[in-house]
Each structure stands twice: as C-alpha cells, then as structure tokens.
Enzyme design. Structure first.
Site, PDB file in Angstrom:
ATOM      1  N   CYS A 116      32.968  37.459  33.142  1.00  0.00           N
ATOM      2  CA  CYS A 116      33.063  38.422  33.087  1.00  0.00           C
ATOM      3  C   CYS A 116      32.129  39.275  34.126  1.00  0.00           C
ATOM      4  CB  CYS A 116      32.718  39.432  31.511  1.00  0.00           C
ATOM      5  SG  CYS A 116      34.014  39.013  30.114  1.00  0.00           S
ATOM      6  N   HIS A 247      30.959  47.380  32.574  1.00  0.00           N
ATOM      7  CA  HIS A 247      31.014  45.927  31.942  1.00  0.00           C
ATOM      8  C   HIS A 247      31.601  46.070  31.188  1.00  0.00           C
ATOM      9  CE1 HIS A 247      33.558  42.064  30.554  1.00  0.00           C
ATOM     10  NE2 HIS A 247      32.847  42.302  30.320  1.00  0.00           N
ATOM     11  N   ASN A 277      38.261  44.672  26.731  1.00  0.00           N
ATOM     12  CA  ASN A 277      37.716  42.854  27.797  1.00  0.00           C
ATOM     13  C   ASN A 277      38.608  42.337  28.665  1.00  0.00           C
ATOM     14  OD1 ASN A 277      36.073  41.842  28.869  1.00  0.00           O
ATOM     15  ND2 ASN A 277      34.554  41.148  26.867  1.00  0.00           N
TER      16      ASN A 277
END
Ligand code: UT7
Length: 320
Positions: A116, A247, A277
């Site tokens: 990520c 994030h 996500n």
C-alpha cells in the site's frame, strides 16, 4: 545540485472501474452487514473490475488523465514507474506495457512493489532521479486490481478492498515541490499481510491473507510516527499544513493519525467511503479526487502517508 533540483507535481489523474459493489451487495455474499462495515472501516462501496478488464487498462487511463492535466507532450516523459502488486503479467512490467500503449520508446520503465506504500516509494524514487539530474519528467502510476486476489469467502478481508489507479507527472523545477519523502520497511511482519504467487501455491493461498487487528495496531502507531516525523524534519507547524492525504485503509486509522498530529478532520482528504482500500493507488486516487473537486489548490502544503504489506511505510511533505 543542478538548478532544476526540485521535483514538482504538475498533473494528476485517476481511474475507477465503472462496476460498483456496495455493502448491501456484500451482505448477499458473506455473513456481514452494512452497519458493521461502515462502523469498523468507514467503507460504503468499492469499484471492481469487470471480468474482461485488466490492470493495464486502469494504468493507461489514469496515466492519460495525468498527462492531460500536466499539459505535457508524451515525448517529454523520460522515466515511467508503476507501483502494483497485482499486474496481470509476471513479466514484462506494467510500466513497459504502459510505455508501449502510450507510444513512447527508449526511456526507462520499471515496476515497484511496496504494498500500500507504493506511491510514497515512487515519490521517493522520482525525487532522487530528478534531484540528481537523471530525469526531468517522470510519470508515476499506482494501480491495483485487488478484486482479482480477494478471497470472496473471507468476510474479514473481502469487505475492505477495491480496484483503482492514481497517477502523477513530476517535473524538475527551480522551486519545491517535494520537500521530503521518508520511507521504511520491516519484513519481519510479512506473515500478517500477504498473498503468495499463484505459480507456487494453490489458488486459495494466492489470495489476500490479513491478520486485520494486528495490522491495525502497527499501522496506527507507525502512521502517527511518520506523519509527525515529516512535519518535524521540515519544521512545519501544524497550522501551516493544508491537507493530510492518508492511505485509505480504515477510517479509524485515518482519524487516529489526524489526532496524533493535531489536525482537524476538515483538513483530511477522505475517499474511503467510495473507494475502499485500493492499496498502492489509494493516496494518488485521493490526491487526484481532491485536486479535481477543488479542495486542493496550487500553493498548498500536503502531507501524504501510507502503510502496507511488508510492512512498508512512508510519508511525503509536498508543496503543490
Ligand atoms: O492497507 C494495508 C493495511 N491494512 C490495514 O491497515 C487494515 C487494518 N485492519 C483493519 O482495518 C481492521 O482490523 C478490520 C476492519 C479489518 C477489522 O476491524 P476490527 O475492529 O479489528 O475487527 P476484528 O478483526 O477484531 O473483528 C471483530 C469481530 C470478530 O468477531 P468476534 O470474534 O468478536 O465474535 C470478527 O469475526 O468482527 C467479526 N468480523 C465481521 N463481522 C461482520 C470480521 N469481519 C466481519 C465482517 N462482518 N465483514
């Protein structure tokens, strides 16, 4: 240092697949509820690739958006970096596939995989290339087709992820730009969040495995630390920070990070409710969304941060 020693973002782009999966849709697939997903994660819906779409399509569309926004000619690009853990090819890289689709030749193109944290790693690399004079115009695309590696029988993970791509064009300039990018990793956490390569294991093991609450605890701690670190090394008081672009993994993690740096939520870009996500693409997707809807304006100071598989982490302080 040469005169053009700063890396500046001149254009951003993004792409989200048309197909949307809502929490209500997921209630029909696994034992979950809209209420649980909303409360525990902040997610209401996510975009998912159709069967005939692949990662390369999102990479290309996001890249073209960013190139258009930057108002540059494709021939000016002298480096392409793609961040992804879900390319449809083991090789060649998604960056080479993109280079060909853009009709560009003879410039370096490569992929990175930092989970990520992909986009923050990309900013770090692009910054080095531009600062040392090796590149003047860098195209970054972060993209994930997580739906292809999601275990649709695991309610602990399948409600969280989405597909998407975000892109940015950075050029060499006489003024900042990127003020700092700090990245790090600790591979001893590899078993808390992984998907093995389908070449070596049964299909089930090649899907995402995540020990959610363990990841949550480390993420909250690390993201608070690195966000503060970026502010400290730049001597930036929190009043001078215009936006945090975190994030988008979990609304509670985002709120905890904002609290840790004393930033009101009104100055945090949150897209998790619409996107879920999207791993590496989550930060550039949020960045592009907020630039296009007018929240982020030229001259503002941005803090971007991410945390993911590895574990990896990173934060960047950028004058936009
Ligand atoms: O992007 C890379 C980094 N990733 C992250 O940062 C994600 C980090 N982790 C998280 O965001 C959160 O841990 C989750 C959203 C994944 C889970 O939230 P949690 O508050 O940590 O829940 P939990 O895993 O501790 O589970 C609590 C309960 C459990 O039931 P019991 O054991 O208390 O009876 C789970 O079985 O919730 C249950 N549960 C669910 N219930 C309904 C787990 N998933 C679901 C679900 N629907 N989808």
């Amino acid at each position: 240092m040469n005169n053009l020693s700063y890396a500046r973002i001149v254009g951003t782009g993004s792409f989200s697949p048309k197909k949307i999966l809502t929490n209500k849709d997921l209630e029909k697939i696994v034992d979950t509820s809209d209420e649980w997903i909303t409360e525990r994660s902040g997610i209401k819906q996510r975009h998912i690739l159709s069967e005939n779409e692949v990662l390369g399509d999102m990479v290309y569309d996001a890249a073209v958006n960013a190139i258009d926004a930057a108002a540059i000619d494709r021939s000016q690009i002298d480096l392409i970096i793609v961040a992804s853990a879900t390319n449809e090819y083991s090789f060649p890289s998604a960056a080479c596939i993109l280079q060909n689709r853009l009709g560009i030749k003879n410039i370096p193109a490569f992929d990175i995989n930092a989970g990520c944290t992909g986009f923050i790693y990309q900013l770090n690399i692009a910054n080095q290339y531009i600062q040392n004079g090796s590149a003047k115009c860098v195209l970054l695309v972060a993209a994930e087709a997580l739906s292809k590696v999601t275990d649709w029988t695991d309610r602990g993970t399948c409600v969280l992820f989405g597909d998407g791509a975000g892109a940015a064009v950075l050029v060499a300039d006489t003024k900042p730009g990127i003020r700092s990018v700090t990245i790090g990793a600790d591979g001893s956490y590899k078993d808390l969040l992984y998907a093995k390569d389908a070449m070596y294991v049964e299909k089930k093991d090649a899907l995402v495995h995540m020990a959610g609450s363990e990841v949550f605890k480390v993420a909250v701690k690390k993201l608070g630390e690195i966000a503060n670190h970026s502010l400290e090394i730049n001597n930036l008081p929190i009043e001078k920070l215009d936006w945090l672009i975190p994030h988008q993994a979990n609304m509670r993690i985002i709120q905890a990070t904002a609290k840790r740096i004393n930033l009101p939520m009104e100055r945090v870009i949150v897209t998790i409710q619409d996107q879920g996500n999207t791993s590496a693409s989550s930060v550039p997707l949020a960045l592009d969304t907020a630039i296009r809807d007018g929240r982020i304006k030229r001259g503002q100071t941005l803090l971007m941060e991410a945390f993911g598989a590895g574990f990896t982490w990173g934060s960047a302080l950028v004058d936009y």
